[in-house]
Design an enzyme around this catalytic site. Sequence first.
Site, short mmCIF file in Angstrom:
data_model
loop_
_atom_site.label_atom_id
_atom_site.label_comp_id
_atom_site.label_asym_id
_atom_site.label_seq_id
_atom_site.Cartn_x
_atom_site.Cartn_y
_atom_site.Cartn_z
N CYS A 45 70.23 48.25 11.91
CA CYS A 45 70.48 46.91 12.46
C CYS A 45 69.29 45.97 12.34
O CYS A 45 69.04 45.42 11.27
CB CYS A 45 70.95 47.04 13.91
SG CYS A 45 71.82 45.57 14.52
N GLU B 287 75.92 51.37 13.97
CA GLU B 287 74.95 51.60 15.04
C GLU B 287 75.68 51.89 16.34
O GLU B 287 76.72 51.32 16.64
CB GLU B 287 74.08 50.35 15.20
CG GLU B 287 73.01 50.49 16.29
CD GLU B 287 72.21 49.22 16.49
OE1 GLU B 287 71.04 49.34 16.91
OE2 GLU B 287 72.74 48.11 16.23
N LYS C 272 65.20 54.16 14.91
CA LYS C 272 65.06 52.72 14.67
C LYS C 272 63.64 52.26 14.97
O LYS C 272 63.11 52.50 16.06
CB LYS C 272 66.07 51.97 15.53
CG LYS C 272 66.12 50.47 15.32
CD LYS C 272 67.22 49.88 16.20
CE LYS C 272 67.39 48.39 16.01
NZ LYS C 272 68.48 47.86 16.87
#
Length: 272
Positions: free
Chosen positions: A155, A41, A113
């Site tokens: 993440c 990330e 994300k």
Amino acid sequence: MVKIAVLQMTSGIDPEANIAAIIVAIRQAAENDAEVLFTPEMSVLLDRDRRRGAQWINEDYEQSIIDELALMSAKWQIDLALGSMAVPFCTGKSANRSHYFRQDNQNPVTYDKIHMFDVDLANGESWRESNAYQPGQEVVTIDGTPLGRLGLTICYDLRFPDLFSALGKLRCDAIAVPAAFTRPTGAAHWHVMLRARAIEAQAFVIAAAQVGRHEDGRETYGHSLVVDPWGEVLLDMGGEGPGLGFCDINLGRIAEVRAQVPSLANARKIPN
């Protein structure tokens, strides 16, 4: 057998230095016969100072990075799963966006994300991703990669099993989980959650991670992992520092696990 490479990074506030490290890893991965390179990330820029980092988040610079990495992927004949970078979004915020580059130099497949890291940790750390980033809205998979169908996450997405359930129902063969996990949350939950998600989705999980103390003052946990569909850890790069790791993926293992424990086939809709 499919050989992959995993880049563990200590990304800083200078994107040119971070990109240079990625390009070196592309070459080294290709020279070692890897078919895909995975990065963490925020590979391109990791900076808590949003004003300082904002100078790099614009469409022109974004396109220059995409062009350069697409060229390197094509030159070295290796797919690149760029974990994520911040890109401008139409709302005035940014998106935390993954890019998957195929070695034929076409436009990358992207994923934004979905889940924002808005937390207050017991050690005093406070994070509010939603102040700067617009959440994604779509589950993204990519067919025809060297690993088969690849699902994309980033993440904090790891903490939301519904997303991984969706990727499991889509019969992903592998799921990327690039991350910049904090040390406290990483030490507590990183290994167990990645193993659980691999078991639940009955897929390989590939988690390239940030590691160590960064220029912006944060510390990240590291321990880039590759986990097989049975939950076995095939690669753990530790928490000491950056590096390039390699792992051989036996895609036949997916069918073996799904035959032994057919949980995806046996799943039923839970009544409200």
